[in-house]
Structure formats: C-alpha cells, structure tokens
Design a protein around this motif. Structure first.
Motif, short mmCIF file in Angstrom:
data_model
loop_
_atom_site.label_atom_id
_atom_site.label_comp_id
_atom_site.label_asym_id
_atom_site.label_seq_id
_atom_site.Cartn_x
_atom_site.Cartn_y
_atom_site.Cartn_z
N UNK A 196 0.81 -1.22 0.00
CA UNK A 196 0.00 0.00 0.00
C UNK A 196 0.84 1.27 0.00
N UNK A 197 2.16 1.14 0.16
CA UNK A 197 3.02 2.32 0.21
C UNK A 197 2.94 3.06 1.52
N UNK A 198 2.52 2.38 2.58
CA UNK A 198 2.35 3.00 3.90
C UNK A 198 3.49 2.58 4.84
N UNK A 199 3.72 3.36 5.91
CA UNK A 199 4.70 2.92 6.92
C UNK A 199 4.34 1.54 7.46
N UNK A 200 5.36 0.75 7.75
CA UNK A 200 5.15 -0.63 8.13
C UNK A 200 4.22 -0.77 9.33
N UNK A 201 4.35 0.15 10.31
CA UNK A 201 3.57 0.02 11.54
C UNK A 201 2.08 0.13 11.26
N UNK A 202 1.68 0.79 10.18
CA UNK A 202 0.25 0.91 9.87
C UNK A 202 -0.36 -0.43 9.50
N UNK A 203 0.46 -1.36 9.05
CA UNK A 203 -0.05 -2.70 8.82
C UNK A 203 -0.53 -3.34 10.10
N UNK A 204 0.21 -3.10 11.19
CA UNK A 204 -0.23 -3.61 12.50
C UNK A 204 -1.52 -2.94 12.94
N UNK A 205 -1.68 -1.67 12.60
CA UNK A 205 -2.90 -0.95 12.98
C UNK A 205 -4.15 -1.58 12.36
N UNK A 206 -4.01 -2.21 11.20
CA UNK A 206 -5.19 -2.81 10.56
C UNK A 206 -5.74 -3.98 11.38
N UNK A 207 -4.92 -4.54 12.26
CA UNK A 207 -5.36 -5.66 13.09
C UNK A 207 -5.84 -5.21 14.47
N UNK A 208 -6.04 -3.91 14.61
CA UNK A 208 -6.44 -3.41 15.93
C UNK A 208 -7.89 -2.90 15.89
N UNK A 209 -8.11 -1.60 15.75
CA UNK A 209 -9.47 -1.05 15.79
C UNK A 209 -10.36 -1.57 14.66
N UNK A 210 -9.87 -1.71 13.43
CA UNK A 210 -10.76 -2.24 12.38
C UNK A 210 -11.26 -3.64 12.70
N UNK A 211 -10.39 -4.50 13.20
CA UNK A 211 -10.77 -5.87 13.50
C UNK A 211 -11.79 -5.91 14.64
N UNK A 212 -11.58 -5.07 15.65
CA UNK A 212 -12.52 -5.01 16.78
C UNK A 212 -13.88 -4.49 16.29
N UNK A 213 -13.86 -3.50 15.42
CA UNK A 213 -15.11 -2.92 14.91
C UNK A 213 -15.93 -3.96 14.17
N UNK A 214 -15.28 -4.78 13.37
CA UNK A 214 -16.05 -5.81 12.66
C UNK A 214 -16.61 -6.83 13.64
#
Length: 556
Positions: A42-60
């Motif tokens: 995605x061209x994003x900082x590596x740490x943002x990949x970890x962020x996808x497994x946090x609030x988005x996952x909880x929201x679903x």
C-alpha cells in the motif's frame, strides 16, 4: 435498520472460547508478517499494517455477523491504493492523509450499501474474472517486489516498465540483498509445502532481524526499515481538500467493489461449510465500521480476506473471539516489540510480499475454468493482463465490465432450440436451424432468454428465417416461452409487429409455458390482445394440442 452486536461471538461457549483464544495466538503469528507486507504494497509505513489488526478488527467483531471472516489488510485493496495514489509519494504525510480519506470514503460507500441493502452487488463480479483479477494482482505485486529483492533501483511504477528496467540491471544485483531474499522466500515457500501449520513467516521475520542486527547487514548494502514509531495509534482526521476527496471517489469505489465481492463470497463459503446462517448486510455494516476505524486510526483500507480467513479456519478459529485475541497480541507488539523491527531488511519484507503475490496466482483455478469453459477462461486471462498492463484500478473496473458483458452476451445470443422428430417418432430438442420443421406445417421453437431491446431483432429474424426457409408452408408456430420471464417495451413492439405480419401470412403464433409473470407482461404490452387470449397457454402440451385438434405428440 436494526443492528445486532457481537453476532460473530454468539452463542458463547467456555470450551470454544478457550480454543478460539489459542487459535487467535496462532493466527497472529501468521498474520503479523503478512500485514507488514500489505503495508509495503500500500506504500504505507510498516507500523500501519499492524494498525489494521487493531481497531478495524474489533469494529467488525462488534457489528459483523460472520463467525469466521477475518478483516484486516488485504493485498488487492492495498494494490489499488498504491497504483492509484503513487503520484502523491508513498509514505509521505500527504499520501497517508489520502489513504486514510480513501478508507473513510470506502466506509461511507459500505454504509450506504448497508442502508440500501446492496449486498447483491457482489453477485455482479463473477468468480471467473475474480480469479483472473487476483492472479493479475499477484503478478503485479511480484514484479513490484523484485527490485527490492535484487537490490536494484527502478524509477517507474508501471509493471512492464519496471520489469524492463530490472532486466537491464540483472547483471549487477546486490548479492547480500539477493541472498537474504532467497533465504526468506525459499523458507516460506518450503514451509507452506512441508509445514503449513507452522508460522514460518514469523520465523523468517525473527531470523532476518537477528541476522541484520548481529551481522550489520546495513553496512553491506542491505537496506533496513530503520526506527519505527511504537505505541498505539492516535485518533486523527485526515486533512485533504474537497478536490482531493472528489478525486478519491473512483479509488474508493474500486475498493468498495473488491470488498463487497470478496467478503460476501468468503462469508457465504464458510457459513455453508459449518451450516451456519450469515447476514451479508450485517457484515457490510461491520466492514463499514472497520474502514471508518481504519481511517480514524491512520491506516489504510481493510477487507474481508479470503486467504487470512482460510488461515484462521485452519488454525481452529470458530468465532470472532479469535480475531479479538489477535488484536490483543498486536497491542503487546506495538507497546513492547517495535524496537527490533528497525533492523528488519527491506529485501526480507519484499520477499514475504513476493510469496504473498505468488499465492494470489491461482493457476489451478484458471486450469479448472479452462476445462469447464474456454470462453470464461479467456475473460479471466484478459482481466489478469489488464491488471498487469493497465493497473489494478483499471483491472477491477474491467473485471466488472467483463462479468456484465458475459451475462449480456448470453442474453443477446441465447441458445435457441426447436422440436424435431427422431427415428423413433419422438419429438426431441435440437438447435434451431432454418430449413428444419417439427412436422409438416408446424414449428415448435424455444428462445433461451428474456426478450429485451438488444435481442429483439435476433428473435424476430430467427422466427422469419425458420418460417421462410421451411420446406413446406408453415401454418402453426409454437413459441416455448419457458425461458422468457420478462419482456420490455421495445421487444413487445417487435412481437406485436411480428404477430401482425404472420396473421397476414396465415401463420398462427401460439405461446406455451407462459408463467403468470410473463402473462402479466403480455397483457400489459398488448401482446395477449394481438395474439388472442385463446393462443396463450401455461403448458407446452396445451399449446401443441391446439395445432393437432387435441391429439398430443410423443415428446422425447
């Protein structure tokens, strides 16, 4: 619009929760290296990949209904973002704001889809072109990672140009970089082949970090990630202009279609496997909440991932409790383990992403499609080629267009049949060809699709050809309407004109197998009045009986 919370966790069972928690730890060990790779795509900082497994996952987990769907970063949507926004400079603050805005707009699209119950849109992206699309994305991702794996600098973002630039510098790779890439990619591929349950990717990450730190690989020309900001994500609102928001609408629309298609198909597949019910509209709401959470926490679009869902199922996960445990593991990593990640080589990350790209190339699926339907196979290949040559966003749009085109083409040129007498005296269905008749003076004809403006001329032209080329004058022409469920205004006018012409030529047209829905259309469009109510029947036998004075033929 009633909303049910935590449907993916219920009913609660103590023993099942313990199993799901253990499965969640296993899933985290596999997903953590992958989402680092997806952030790279995605061209994003590596740490943002970890962020996808946090609030988005909880929201679903809160709003969704599927017990099995894993929502996180996905290679397909990540590739859409990177290919569409590359001009903004991947990794820059402005790029991150655009990516977060794209996630926000994607969440808004999904919310509208939930409000208007548009889950059926997933059906418009056929499995055939989806296989081709994902295969094309796999090729594009693989080509994009080759430069980092070889230590070769390239300047273009287009796959074929990148491949050309790489080929011109193949004789001058960075050998330490190439060695690390081969070891990481080889270990992952061998692990998938011989130890699929082991978190080989996680072992590869750990070994790469240890080797980089102890051997000072950065001093030998091996690029590393460098310092990574740890801690939990901050809540923010992306600062972009209205013009930029408007420019992101097509990008978010492409992500929306990909999410709808993949997530709905995955939810249905795993619900069917475990004999469970799934509410697609509730899952769409969960995906909307997940993407809104992604936007607010500074990460990128998330999707219901088929591959990660399969991995979670393989690990024993049977509810969203496993995904909540993944979020817990991610919190520990963000708080205490981001320091060692600074030594992680770029080439090792590229090698992990490269293996992800290889996994997306569904050659077995393509071969199966080719055996079943060569025409659909070529559509899938065309989609894959469009992704590689034109880009991911154009590829997903072409995938939708090809899916619809194939359906429209079938409706435009449907199979047509007629009854013909065989050697035993039975009437059997054969392809309709001018010069053939059912029996002297009679043709029984079947048109294999609804009648609408695009195929009306094909219908009337074939009726004319069958009657005009008959070896004996035709007195009765029976239309088997079993495949016709609807008729529009344009086609209705053509049918009325056909009835008038055939009446002048003393050819009686009779309709058989007319459903109640089609009968309503025939009444409304004046076809019943033009043909005569006594020439429209619910069964084919009744229609044919009129032509034979009540005597029925033997139909094979």
């Amino acid at each position: 619009m009633p909303v049910t919370f935590f449907s993916g966790l219920r009913p609660l069972d103590g023993r099942r929760l313990v199993r799901d928690c253990l499965a969640g730890v296993n899933v985290a060990s596999t997903n953590l290296p992958q989402v680092l790779g997806y952030a790279r795509i995605a061209g994003m900082p590596v740490v943002t990949g970890l962020y996808t497994l946090l609030l988005p996952l909880i929201s679903f987990a809160v709003f969704g209904s599927s017990r099995h769907l894993v929502v996180a970063a996905d290679s397909g949507t990540a590739a859409i973002l990177s290919s569409s926004l590359r001009a903004a400079g991947p990794g820059s603050v402005h790029y991150m704001a655009l990516v977060s805005t794209a996630a926000l707009l994607t969440g808004a699209y999904l919310l509208l889809a939930r409000i208007f119950k548009l889950g059926f849109l997933a059906d418009f992206l056929s499995r055939t072109v989806l296989v081709g699309f994902l295969t094309g994305v796999g090729f594009q991702v693989g080509i994009a990672m080759l430069s980092d794996m070889l230590g070769i600098a390239v300047s273009s973002n287009y796959s074929l140009v990148r491949l050309w630039q790489i080929s011109n510098h193949l004789s001058h790779p960075n050998f330490p970089t190439l060695a690390v890439s081969i070891l990481v990619a080889g270990s992952i591929l061998l692990g998938k082949r011989f130890a699929p349950r082991w978190p080989v990717s996680l072992f590869a990450v750990g070994a790469s970090i240890a080797a980089s730190s102890s051997l000072n690989l950065d001093e030998q020309g091996v690029a590393v990630l460098g310092p990574i900001l740890g801690g939990l994500p901050s809540i923010w609102w992306p600062n972009v202009s209205w013009a930029e928001i408007l420019s992101l609408l097509p990008v978010s629309g492409s992500c929306f279609v990909m999410i709808i298609a993949q997530s709905a198909a995955t939810s249905r597949a795993f619900a069917l496997r475990y004999h469970e019910r799934v509410d697609i509209d509730a899952d769409i709401l969960g995906l909307s909440a997940a993407n809104l959470a992604a936007a607010m926490s500074g990460t990128f679009v998330v999707n219901g991932s088929p591959t990660q869902t399969a991995l979670a199922d393989h690990a024993g996960a049977r509810s969203q409790m496993a995904q909540l445990m993944v979020s817990g593991v991610v919190v520990l990593v963000l708080l205490f383990m981001t320091g060692p990640l600074q030594y992680f080589p770029h080439c090792a990350l590229a090698a992990i992403v490269f293996t992800i790209g290889l996994g997306m190339m569904d050659f077995a699926g393509l071969r199966a499609i080719r055996r079943e339907s060569p025409g659909e196979y070529y559509l899938a290949i065309a989609t894959a080629a469009a992704v590689v040559v034109l880009g991911v966003e154009q590829g997903i749009l072409l995938a939708i267009a090809l899916s619809l085109f194939r359906h429209v083409r079938h409706s435009y040129r449907p199979h047509t049949l007629m009854l013909e007498e065989d050697a035993a005296g039975r009437w059997i269905a054969v392809p309709a060809k001018p010069g053939k008749v059912t029996e002297a003076g009679l043709i029984v004809y079947r048109f294999g699709a609804d009648l609408f403006y695009a195929n009306q001329n094909r219908f009337t032209d074939e009726v004319h050809a069958l009657i005009d080329c008959a070896p004996t004058p035709i007195r009765w022409f029976v239309i088997d309407a079993s495949a016709i469920s609807d008729i529009d205004c344009s086609a209705a006018q053509s049918v009325r004109e056909l009835l008038d012409e055939m009446a002048r030529r003393k050819v009686a047209i009779i309709f058989g197998r007319v459903t109640s829905y089609l009968k309503s259309d025939l009444d409304r469009h004046g076809i019943t009045a033009a043909a005569g109510a006594d020439r429209i029947f619910p069964t084919l036998h009744e229609a044919i009986a009129v032509t034979r004075g009540g005597e029925l033929p033997q139909i094979g």
